[in-house]
Design a protein around this motif. Structure first.
Motif, PDB file in Angstrom:
ATOM      1  N   ILE A 130       0.833  -1.202   0.000  1.00 47.05           N
ATOM      2  CA  ILE A 130       0.000   0.000   0.000  1.00 47.05           C
ATOM      3  C   ILE A 130       0.866   1.249   0.000  1.00 47.05           C
ATOM      4  O   ILE A 130       1.898   1.309   0.681  1.00 47.05           O
ATOM      5  N   CYS A 131       0.408   2.234  -0.775  1.00 44.71           N
ATOM      6  CA  CYS A 131       1.065   3.536  -0.814  1.00 44.71           C
ATOM      7  C   CYS A 131      -0.006   4.613  -0.756  1.00 44.71           C
ATOM      8  O   CYS A 131      -1.016   4.535  -1.468  1.00 44.71           O
ATOM      9  N   ALA A 132       0.194   5.613   0.106  1.00 42.80           N
ATOM     10  CA  ALA A 132      -0.755   6.727   0.215  1.00 42.80           C
ATOM     11  C   ALA A 132      -0.444   7.768  -0.856  1.00 42.80           C
ATOM     12  O   ALA A 132       0.710   7.986  -1.216  1.00 42.80           O
ATOM     13  N   ILE A 133      -1.490   8.410  -1.341  1.00 40.98           N
ATOM     14  CA  ILE A 133      -1.354   9.440  -2.371  1.00 40.98           C
ATOM     15  C   ILE A 133      -1.937  10.741  -1.836  1.00 40.98           C
ATOM     16  O   ILE A 133      -3.084  10.779  -1.364  1.00 40.98           O
ATOM     17  N   GLY A 134      -1.136  11.801  -1.880  1.00 37.59           N
ATOM     18  CA  GLY A 134      -1.625  13.126  -1.499  1.00 37.59           C
ATOM     19  C   GLY A 134      -1.570  14.062  -2.692  1.00 37.59           C
ATOM     20  O   GLY A 134      -0.886  13.791  -3.673  1.00 37.59           O
ATOM     21  N   ARG A 135      -2.292  15.154  -2.628  1.00 40.38           N
ATOM     22  CA  ARG A 135      -2.279  16.140  -3.712  1.00 40.38           C
ATOM     23  C   ARG A 135      -2.210  17.543  -3.126  1.00 40.38           C
ATOM     24  O   ARG A 135      -2.616  17.771  -1.985  1.00 40.38           O
ATOM     25  N   GLY A 136      -1.682  18.463  -3.925  1.00 35.58           N
ATOM     26  CA  GLY A 136      -1.658  19.849  -3.504  1.00 35.58           C
ATOM     27  C   GLY A 136      -0.625  20.105  -2.426  1.00 35.58           C
ATOM     28  O   GLY A 136       0.435  19.483  -2.374  1.00 35.58           O
ATOM     29  N   PHE A 137      -0.958  21.014  -1.515  1.00 33.01           N
ATOM     30  CA  PHE A 137      -0.025  21.448  -0.474  1.00 33.01           C
ATOM     31  C   PHE A 137      -0.606  21.147   0.897  1.00 33.01           C
ATOM     32  O   PHE A 137      -1.818  21.200   1.098  1.00 33.01           O
ATOM     33  N   VAL A 138       0.287  20.836   1.843  1.00 35.89           N
ATOM     34  CA  VAL A 138      -0.130  20.552   3.209  1.00 35.89           C
ATOM     35  C   VAL A 138       0.833  21.262   4.156  1.00 35.89           C
ATOM     36  O   VAL A 138       2.040  21.335   3.902  1.00 35.89           O
ATOM     37  N   ALA A 139       0.304  21.810   5.248  1.00 38.54           N
ATOM     38  CA  ALA A 139       1.141  22.520   6.219  1.00 38.54           C
ATOM     39  C   ALA A 139       1.979  21.525   7.009  1.00 38.54           C
ATOM     40  O   ALA A 139       1.498  20.464   7.419  1.00 38.54           O
ATOM     41  N   ALA A 140       3.241  21.876   7.235  1.00 42.78           N
ATOM     42  CA  ALA A 140       4.180  20.976   7.902  1.00 42.78           C
ATOM     43  C   ALA A 140       3.694  20.563   9.285  1.00 42.78           C
ATOM     44  O   ALA A 140       3.807  19.397   9.678  1.00 42.78           O
ATOM     45  N   LEU A 141       3.132  21.503  10.040  1.00 42.25           N
ATOM     46  CA  LEU A 141       2.725  21.192  11.418  1.00 42.25           C
ATOM     47  C   LEU A 141       1.562  20.215  11.471  1.00 42.25           C
ATOM     48  O   LEU A 141       1.409  19.467  12.444  1.00 42.25           O
ATOM     49  N   THR A 142       0.728  20.202  10.428  1.00 48.94           N
ATOM     50  CA  THR A 142      -0.439  19.302  10.452  1.00 48.94           C
ATOM     51  C   THR A 142      -0.060  17.861  10.161  1.00 48.94           C
ATOM     52  O   THR A 142      -0.858  16.948  10.410  1.00 48.94           O
ATOM     53  N   VAL A 143       1.132  17.621   9.636  1.00 46.63           N
ATOM     54  CA  VAL A 143       1.541  16.248   9.322  1.00 46.63           C
ATOM     55  C   VAL A 143       2.815  15.865  10.066  1.00 46.63           C
ATOM     56  O   VAL A 143       3.485  14.899   9.691  1.00 46.63           O
ATOM     57  N   ASP A 144       3.116  16.620  11.118  1.00 47.45           N
ATOM     58  CA  ASP A 144       4.286  16.324  11.936  1.00 47.45           C
ATOM     59  C   ASP A 144       5.553  16.247  11.072  1.00 47.45           C
ATOM     60  O   ASP A 144       6.317  15.281  11.139  1.00 47.45           O
ATOM     61  N   ALA A 145       5.753  17.260  10.221  1.00 45.90           N
ATOM     62  CA  ALA A 145       6.908  17.293   9.322  1.00 45.90           C
ATOM     63  C   ALA A 145       7.562  18.662   9.385  1.00 45.90           C
ATOM     64  O   ALA A 145       7.758  19.329   8.377  1.00 45.90           O
ATOM     65  N   ALA A 146       7.919  19.075  10.593  1.00 44.31           N
ATOM     66  CA  ALA A 146       8.458  20.423  10.771  1.00 44.31           C
ATOM     67  C   ALA A 146       9.906  20.529  10.320  1.00 44.31           C
ATOM     68  O   ALA A 146      10.377  21.611   9.977  1.00 44.31           O
ATOM     69  N   THR A 147      10.671  19.415  10.328  1.00 45.59           N
ATOM     70  CA  THR A 147      12.073  19.475   9.907  1.00 45.59           C
ATOM     71  C   THR A 147      12.183  19.196   8.412  1.00 45.59           C
ATOM     72  O   THR A 147      11.283  18.612   7.793  1.00 45.59           O
ATOM     73  N   ILE A 148      13.315  19.586   7.849  1.00 40.47           N
ATOM     74  CA  ILE A 148      13.523  19.368   6.414  1.00 40.47           C
ATOM     75  C   ILE A 148      13.530  17.879   6.087  1.00 40.47           C
ATOM     76  O   ILE A 148      12.904  17.427   5.118  1.00 40.47           O
ATOM     77  N   ASP A 149      14.225  17.068   6.901  1.00 38.93           N
ATOM     78  CA  ASP A 149      14.279  15.624   6.646  1.00 38.93           C
ATOM     79  C   ASP A 149      12.886  15.001   6.709  1.00 38.93           C
ATOM     80  O   ASP A 149      12.512  14.182   5.859  1.00 38.93           O
ATOM     81  N   ALA A 150      12.111  15.379   7.742  1.00 39.73           N
ATOM     82  CA  ALA A 150      10.765  14.819   7.887  1.00 39.73           C
ATOM     83  C   ALA A 150       9.867  15.264   6.738  1.00 39.73           C
ATOM     84  O   ALA A 150       9.049  14.481   6.229  1.00 39.73           O
ATOM     85  N   ALA A 151      10.001  16.509   6.312  1.00 41.01           N
ATOM     86  CA  ALA A 151       9.152  17.030   5.241  1.00 41.01           C
ATOM     87  C   ALA A 151       9.477  16.366   3.903  1.00 41.01           C
ATOM     88  O   ALA A 151       8.572  16.000   3.138  1.00 41.01           O
ATOM     89  N   THR A 152      10.770  16.195   3.591  1.00 40.61           N
ATOM     90  CA  THR A 152      11.134  15.542   2.329  1.00 40.61           C
ATOM     91  C   THR A 152      10.724  14.074   2.332  1.00 40.61           C
ATOM     92  O   THR A 152      10.303  13.535   1.296  1.00 40.61           O
ATOM     93  N   GLN A 153      10.827  13.416   3.493  1.00 43.45           N
ATOM     94  CA  GLN A 153      10.378  12.027   3.590  1.00 43.45           C
ATOM     95  C   GLN A 153       8.869  11.942   3.388  1.00 43.45           C
ATOM     96  O   GLN A 153       8.365  11.020   2.730  1.00 43.45           O
TER      97      GLN A 153
END
Length: 680
Positions: free
Chosen positions: A477-500
């Protein structure tokens, strides 16, 4: 008619051999019985009494009333009555009550002559109806030989309730149900297809997809006399009734027509393995102007090319018809599209290619049989609205990879994903196919992709892991997202977490984590190699591997200002072919490697766009060069041109610098991506 039993229509209408009895037939004349001709009436009554057990009772008044109405015809040889037909004229049709032929005059064309006379005198009616006890097998066979077709079955009114068969001779006059004035193409359905429509059979599920609205918007399905004849041959009354009732739901082709024996001989010569019933059905379809004959009959399908050449009638299975119609409707999906500038092309599987697909992609090493691959293939081919079969072909047109997909709600289910190749480009080819599944899901508005192939190969599993698929109980299974999402809403505040996050939920983009984004200039020729912007035909195996790859290497003299994970917007420079320059794609920088040019070349030759000499030149005079390791490259559907960049920088009141890498603010990246990508 008073006191008559209107259910036993005829004694035994003769099966005439007109060639053998031409002299006898020529001596027969047909007349309407005059109600005042008592001598002729007496002969008619005598014939009725001789066949009363079959015909049923009728008072003399029943004969005289019809004689007065002109609906009692007699067949004469000189002054002898050889037979008679007695009928009524209810509601635009002719209803035969009696047809009786003297025993000594049978098989001399008397019955055929009487029916021909009725048709000639009352040809403005829709046709002739007759009802006969089903147990009178010879009588029903004779009616059929006269051109009558079964239309239904019902219980008789006798105490025993013997079942009765309704038969009809259609004159072919236009009715409300005639397939005319309709822009849809005509398709005759074989008996096995009609049976799939009304009965539960192994092939019913896929065949019934023909009843979808989008199919019937393009095709008018029709029956022929042969459907009715074969329906009447079923063993049980329930089957006969169901099939004959189903026939009434469709227009009938070649109504009231007889088949020229020469046409049957032509058809038999082209389809010798098919049976006589199949030959007759093809003949009716041809005579009725059908474009398609839809059948599951293997012998007819094997003769499809010969029949099409002879008759311009296309014989297709239900699945092939669905694929053909969908190809006409969405032809661009079936046209070859070059994969990233390689000799490989992707397209939908076309009608008639199922056997090639099975032979190329069945996976016996993992325990898969042809039948196990054929089942999802046939089902997907029967549902082109929600399912599809994609293939990748090589320069010879051979199938080298393929997928079978089905979309349910917001999930793209991949029932099979295969590759046939076992060479250096296989891994890159599979990675490309898996990556395209994510693209397909995004374009279709799906939230997940699930690979549910029970016979999956190791090379495919490796590709799934590399493409951020996760193994679960019900598949990968792979999740698919579209558009833009705020970093804080997906727990991706760091560059490494956001790129992952962006890698795992591609094509979704994270804002607010300040992922570095650079606009990097690239020569047009190198962009063609890296992205396949222009199509090329003669490429080496290594080049296939490079351009198909989901990972690339681009060489520079120096690293980017930020060597860590970042986004790269590719600015393709002006060339001599009229391209004025612009941003054409987006990649992710995953790693930066600085080393000697020859070392980098050996390490990344299969992924880089520079040859050995060009890389050595790049490393002068320092003796060092930089390799940018890139992944998940997306070529924009609509480039952000040089004029767009000038307008944008004018709004920002910032100078436009096209030389060397330039840092792009996050809000500018969002604007460019939103304008250029179909996934934004």
């Amino acid at each position: 008619m008073t006191g008559a039993e209107p259910t036993s229509a005829d004694a035994e209408p003769p099966g005439d051999d007109q060639a053998a009895h031409r002299d006898s037939v020529s001596a027969i004349r047909i007349e309407a019985l005059s109600p005042l001709d008592s001598r002729m009436l007496a002969q008619v009554l005598k014939l009725h009494r001789a066949a009363k057990q079959v015909l049923g009772p009728m008072p003399t008044e029943g004969f005289t009333e019809r004689a007065a109405a002109g609906t009692l015809l007699i067949a004469l040889r000189e002054t002898t009555v050889l037979g008679y037909v007695l009928f009524d004229l209810p509601a635009h049709r002719i209803a035969i009550r009696h047809l009786s032929v003297a025993r000594a005059a049978r098989r001399q064309g008397v019955g055929r002559a009487l029916i021909a006379a009725v048709r000639e005198d009352f040809g403005n009616h829709n046709g002739i109806h007759v009802r006969c006890r089903r147990s009178f097998v010879d009588a029903i066979r004779a009616w059929k030989s006269l051109g009558f077709s079964p239309t239904g079955e019902r219980p008789g009114r006798s105490i025993e309730g013997h079942p009765l068969t309704d038969l009809f001779l259609d004159f072919g006059n236009p009715t409300l149900f005639s397939p005319r004035g309709d822009e849809r193409v005509l398709a005759a359905i074989d008996q096995n297809v009609l049976a799939d429509f009304v009965m539960e059979r192994d092939t019913s599920r896929s065949t019934r997809e023909l009843l979808s609205d989008w199919v019937q918007d393009q095709v008018q399905f029709c029956v022929t006399d042969q459907n009715r004849l074969e329906s009447d041959d079923c063993k049980t009354a329930e089957e006969r009734t169901s099939l004959l009732t189903a026939c009434d739901a469709y227009p009938q082709l070649a109504r009231g027509s007889s088949i020229d024996p020469a046409l049957l001989r032509r058809i038999a010569s082209r389809a010798p393995s098919a049976g006589a019933n199949d030959h007759r059905h093809i003949a009716f379809a041809y005579m009725g102007g059908a474009r398609y004959m839809i059948t599951n009959d293997a012998e007819l399908l094997a003769a499809r090319e010969a029949l099409e050449l002879e008759l311009q009638l296309t014989v297709l299975s239900p699945v092939d018809l669905l694929a053909t119609l969908d190809q006409h409707r969405r032809g661009n999906l079936y046209s070859p599209v070059a994969l990233a500038g390689t000799r490989f092309h992707s397209r939908r599987l076309r009608a008639g290619e199922e056997r090639n697909f099975l032979s190329a992609l069945v996976n016996p090493r993992n325990g898969e049989s042809f039948a196990q691959l054929r089942e999802p293939l046939v089902l997907a081919r029967s549902r082109p609205e929600s399912d599809d079969v994609e293939v990748v072909t090589d320069s010879k047109g051979d199938i080298v990879a393929g997928t079978i997909c089905s979309q349910h709600d917001r999930e793209l289910v991949v029932l099979r994903v295969r590759t046939r190749r076992r060479d250096r480009s296989s891994a890159a080819l599979v990675r490309h196919v898996i990556g395209q599944l994510r693209v397909k899901a995004s374009c279709s508005g799906c939230a997940t992709v699930r690979v549910a192939d029970p016979h999956i190969d190791d090379i495919v599993q490796d590709a799934l892991q590399a493409e951020a698929f996760v193994l679960a109980d019900n598949g990968w299974i792979c999740a698919i997202g579209r558009g833009f999402v705020a970093a804080l809403t997906v727990d991706a505040a760091t560059i490494d977490a956001a790129t992952q996050h962006e890698r795992c939920r591609w094509p979704e983009k994270v804002i607010g984590a300040e992922i570095p984004t650079f606009r990097v200039p690239i020569e047009a020729a190198h962009a063609e190699d890296l992205f396949g912007v222009q199509l090329t035909e003669q490429l080496s195996l290594e080049r296939d591997e490079l351009t198909l790859s989901r990972e690339h290497v681009y060489y520079r003299t120096r690293p980017l200002p930020s060597p860590g994970p970042s986004r790269v917007l590719w600015y393709v420079k002006q060339n001599r072919n009229g391209w004025l320059g612009g941003i054409c794609g987006l990649s992710y920088l995953t790693e930066t490697d600085v080393d000697r040019p020859l070392t980098l070349h050996r390490r990344y030759a299969r992924l880089g766009v520079y040859d050995r000499e060009r890389l050595l030149e790049l490393g002068r005079p320092s003796g060092r060069a930089t390799a940018l390791l890139l992944s998940d490259t997306e070529v924009f559907a609509s480039p952000f041109g040089l004029s767009d960049l000038r307008v944008l920088h004018g709004e920002l009141r910032a100078p436009l610098q096209l030389q060397g890498p330039q840092r792009v603010p996050e809000h500018v990246f969002c604007r460019i991506y939103e304008q250029c990508s179909i996934h934004a």
